[in-house]
Design a protein around this motif. Sequence first.
Motif, PDB file in Angstrom:
ATOM      1  N   THR A 177       0.830  -1.204   0.000  1.00 42.15           N
ATOM      2  CA  THR A 177       0.000   0.000   0.000  1.00 42.15           C
ATOM      3  C   THR A 177       0.860   1.247   0.000  1.00 42.15           C
ATOM      4  O   THR A 177       0.579   2.213  -0.740  1.00 42.15           O
ATOM      5  CB  THR A 177      -0.921   0.007   1.230  1.00 42.15           C
ATOM      6  OG1 THR A 177      -1.767  -1.134   1.181  1.00 42.15           O
ATOM      7  CG2 THR A 177      -1.765   1.270   1.286  1.00 42.15           C
ATOM      8  N   VAL A 178       1.917   1.272   0.802  1.00 39.77           N
ATOM      9  CA  VAL A 178       2.801   2.442   0.877  1.00 39.77           C
ATOM     10  C   VAL A 178       3.390   2.747  -0.490  1.00 39.77           C
ATOM     11  O   VAL A 178       3.462   3.916  -0.906  1.00 39.77           O
ATOM     12  CB  VAL A 178       3.912   2.216   1.921  1.00 39.77           C
ATOM     13  CG1 VAL A 178       4.917   3.372   1.897  1.00 39.77           C
ATOM     14  CG2 VAL A 178       3.321   2.063   3.315  1.00 39.77           C
ATOM     15  N   ASP A 183      -1.912   8.801  -1.411  1.00 43.51           N
ATOM     16  CA  ASP A 183      -3.372   8.675  -1.413  1.00 43.51           C
ATOM     17  C   ASP A 183      -3.802   7.296  -0.916  1.00 43.51           C
ATOM     18  O   ASP A 183      -4.801   7.172  -0.175  1.00 43.51           O
ATOM     19  CB  ASP A 183      -3.922   8.923  -2.817  1.00 43.51           C
ATOM     20  CG  ASP A 183      -3.832  10.379  -3.233  1.00 43.51           C
ATOM     21  OD1 ASP A 183      -3.668  11.242  -2.337  1.00 43.51           O
ATOM     22  OD2 ASP A 183      -3.912  10.658  -4.444  1.00 43.51           O
ATOM     23  N   ALA A 184      -3.066   6.268  -1.304  1.00 45.47           N
ATOM     24  CA  ALA A 184      -3.398   4.911  -0.874  1.00 45.47           C
ATOM     25  C   ALA A 184      -3.182   4.752   0.630  1.00 45.47           C
ATOM     26  O   ALA A 184      -3.987   4.119   1.325  1.00 45.47           O
ATOM     27  CB  ALA A 184      -2.547   3.894  -1.641  1.00 45.47           C
ATOM     28  N   VAL A 185      -2.112   5.338   1.146  1.00 45.60           N
ATOM     29  CA  VAL A 185      -1.850   5.273   2.588  1.00 45.60           C
ATOM     30  C   VAL A 185      -2.946   6.013   3.348  1.00 45.60           C
ATOM     31  O   VAL A 185      -3.463   5.534   4.364  1.00 45.60           O
ATOM     32  CB  VAL A 185      -0.470   5.874   2.917  1.00 45.60           C
ATOM     33  CG1 VAL A 185      -0.271   5.961   4.434  1.00 45.60           C
ATOM     34  CG2 VAL A 185       0.638   5.040   2.293  1.00 45.60           C
ATOM     35  N   ARG A 186      -3.316   7.184   2.846  1.00 45.82           N
ATOM     36  CA  ARG A 186      -4.357   7.985   3.507  1.00 45.82           C
ATOM     37  C   ARG A 186      -5.669   7.207   3.564  1.00 45.82           C
ATOM     38  O   ARG A 186      -6.349   7.182   4.602  1.00 45.82           O
ATOM     39  CB  ARG A 186      -4.540   9.300   2.748  1.00 45.82           C
ATOM     40  CG  ARG A 186      -5.382  10.337   3.475  1.00 45.82           C
ATOM     41  CD  ARG A 186      -5.472  11.636   2.680  1.00 45.82           C
ATOM     42  NE  ARG A 186      -4.153  12.210   2.454  1.00 45.82           N
ATOM     43  CZ  ARG A 186      -3.567  12.307   1.275  1.00 45.82           C
ATOM     44  NH1 ARG A 186      -4.176  11.832   0.188  1.00 45.82           N
ATOM     45  NH2 ARG A 186      -2.379  12.864   1.155  1.00 45.82           N
ATOM     46  N   ALA A 187      -6.018   6.545   2.468  1.00 44.20           N
ATOM     47  CA  ALA A 187      -7.259   5.767   2.429  1.00 44.20           C
ATOM     48  C   ALA A 187      -7.198   4.587   3.403  1.00 44.20           C
ATOM     49  O   ALA A 187      -8.181   4.271   4.081  1.00 44.20           O
ATOM     50  CB  ALA A 187      -7.513   5.270   1.006  1.00 44.20           C
ATOM     51  N   ALA A 191      -9.619   3.910   6.634  1.00 44.75           N
ATOM     52  CA  ALA A 191     -10.335   2.648   6.846  1.00 44.75           C
ATOM     53  C   ALA A 191     -10.032   2.078   8.226  1.00 44.75           C
ATOM     54  O   ALA A 191     -10.928   1.556   8.911  1.00 44.75           O
ATOM     55  CB  ALA A 191      -9.940   1.645   5.756  1.00 44.75           C
ATOM     56  N   ALA A 192      -8.780   2.188   8.651  1.00 47.23           N
ATOM     57  CA  ALA A 192      -8.408   1.704   9.980  1.00 47.23           C
ATOM     58  C   ALA A 192      -9.135   2.489  11.062  1.00 47.23           C
ATOM     59  O   ALA A 192      -9.613   1.915  12.049  1.00 47.23           O
ATOM     60  CB  ALA A 192      -6.892   1.829  10.163  1.00 47.23           C
ATOM     61  N   SER A 193      -9.253   3.785  10.878  1.00 46.34           N
ATOM     62  CA  SER A 193      -9.979   4.622  11.833  1.00 46.34           C
ATOM     63  C   SER A 193     -11.441   4.204  11.911  1.00 46.34           C
ATOM     64  O   SER A 193     -12.018   4.073  13.002  1.00 46.34           O
ATOM     65  CB  SER A 193      -9.864   6.092  11.436  1.00 46.34           C
ATOM     66  OG  SER A 193     -10.607   6.913  12.300  1.00 46.34           O
ATOM     67  N   TYR A 194     -12.042   3.960  10.764  1.00 48.48           N
ATOM     68  CA  TYR A 194     -13.446   3.527  10.703  1.00 48.48           C
ATOM     69  C   TYR A 194     -13.636   2.196  11.426  1.00 48.48           C
ATOM     70  O   TYR A 194     -14.670   1.962  12.070  1.00 48.48           O
ATOM     71  CB  TYR A 194     -13.885   3.420   9.244  1.00 48.48           C
ATOM     72  CG  TYR A 194     -15.313   2.983   9.067  1.00 48.48           C
ATOM     73  CD1 TYR A 194     -16.362   3.884   9.192  1.00 48.48           C
ATOM     74  CD2 TYR A 194     -15.613   1.643   8.773  1.00 48.48           C
ATOM     75  CE1 TYR A 194     -17.687   3.482   9.036  1.00 48.48           C
ATOM     76  CE2 TYR A 194     -16.923   1.231   8.618  1.00 48.48           C
ATOM     77  CZ  TYR A 194     -17.958   2.149   8.753  1.00 48.48           C
ATOM     78  OH  TYR A 194     -19.262   1.749   8.603  1.00 48.48           O
ATOM     79  N   ALA A 216       1.084  11.621   3.353  1.00 45.43           N
ATOM     80  CA  ALA A 216      -0.275  11.115   3.571  1.00 45.43           C
ATOM     81  C   ALA A 216      -0.894  11.654   4.848  1.00 45.43           C
ATOM     82  O   ALA A 216      -2.124  11.794   4.942  1.00 45.43           O
ATOM     83  CB  ALA A 216      -0.249   9.580   3.616  1.00 45.43           C
ATOM     84  N   ILE A 217      -0.083  11.977   5.850  1.00 42.80           N
ATOM     85  CA  ILE A 217      -0.630  12.377   7.151  1.00 42.80           C
ATOM     86  C   ILE A 217      -0.437  13.865   7.421  1.00 42.80           C
ATOM     87  O   ILE A 217      -0.415  14.309   8.576  1.00 42.80           O
ATOM     88  CB  ILE A 217      -0.005  11.549   8.294  1.00 42.80           C
ATOM     89  CG1 ILE A 217       1.515  11.724   8.327  1.00 42.80           C
ATOM     90  CG2 ILE A 217      -0.376  10.078   8.145  1.00 42.80           C
ATOM     91  CD1 ILE A 217       2.181  11.044   9.517  1.00 42.80           C
ATOM     92  N   ALA A 218      -0.326  14.647   6.351  1.00 42.38           N
ATOM     93  CA  ALA A 218      -0.096  16.086   6.509  1.00 42.38           C
ATOM     94  C   ALA A 218      -1.137  16.747   7.407  1.00 42.38           C
ATOM     95  O   ALA A 218      -0.821  17.679   8.148  1.00 42.38           O
ATOM     96  CB  ALA A 218      -0.072  16.766   5.146  1.00 42.38           C
TER      97      ALA A 218
END
Length: 423
Positions: A177-178, A183-187, A191-194, A216-218
């Motif tokens: 994924t990285v 964008d893929a990391v952010r998504a 999903a992990a947060s959800y 991704a985590i800006a």
Amino acid sequence: MLLGVIADDFTGASDIANTISKGLPGQGGLKTAQFLGVPSEDAPADIEAGVISLKSRSIPAKQAIEQSLAALSWLLAQGCRQIVFKYCSTFDSTPEGNIGPVGEALARALGVNGVVACPAFPGAGRTVYMGHLFVKDRLLNESGLQHHPLNPMSDPDIRRWLTRQVVDKVGLVTQETVRRGADAVRAALDAASYNGETLVIVDATSDDDLVTIATAIAGHRLVTGGSGIAIGLGANFIRAGLAKGNSGGLLGAEGPEAILAGSCSGATREQVEIHSRNHPSLPIDVHSVMAGETTANTLLEFLTGHRGKAPLVYSSGTPQEVGALQERYGRQAVADRLDALFAETAQRLVASGIRRLVVAGGETSGAVVSALDLGALTIGPEIDPGVPVLLSDGDQPIALALKSGNFGAPDFFTKALERLAGR
């Protein structure tokens, strides 16, 4: 202040402060200051990144959480938009903590989930793949670095280890994924947060991976990891036009020197052996310390008696030797007595006129800087990866190098003393 860091030991704080100050090649870093404990006053107005050095890695988890939340409160009061919880790149911790409990407590305080947990520091040979921590080409538990005297880390599966420490589920974002980009990391983190995963292990085997994660985590309020995770964080603020950046330049202090080594890592033992070939060196007999026969006065007489010759005192031993001492006297008793010895020695060295001080070992560094109470430290040039020059304020500044046990080239001690002089 834009970026705030809570570090669980003093050498780790210097390490990540160095990373933030350097930033990305060609872009520069943030103007950074390191604070020894939670400050009682506001930071200087021009500081863009503040690193709070705690000594919370080896204390009870409840105390570590309390100290970390106090640090968080101060950093938020300075205006920090993003918080980093920094821990060791070898994930030094016990099954009870403290990495998981502190990370989870900070996440709850900030009201966030899907928080990156990435101890990778490829520049020092630490990488994460499929949630497993490697040291160069070996799993952590086969690397020799699993033998921390207070926080032995015996399981390379970080997700499994972290799951034992926390309440919520632990997630994983793999290298596949990285490598697909920010964008893929952010998504994946969304999903992990959800899914209710508060801390999420994220693979990284190169600096490019860490920059991708940082991009991704800006907008994330919290990130956790080793110093490598901060490689690209400052660039986010520079690109957004929020930070002016670090001007760099040499820093140092002229004057007498001393070296204190309290680490038992293989790297430090090699550095001690090499330095001792050509410089006055005094091994510390722990049995004598526990009996009250070797005191700070013993060390002070040796070090001040060899001024100008880069003198070294050390308590480094093999894992087997350390284990035997701990079994006889008690693990915490040995650590406390050595910390107190180094702390008092450092205080008396500075009072005697020492201006350049090299300290090896995270616990030892924590004891020394706590005793010296130097306030904010300016981040200077890098000595070796992860170890910058640190300079105190005042008419007679003290130049420090605080080295994590596993860091530094074989000739680190000689090199550090030269850099601390501004050369």
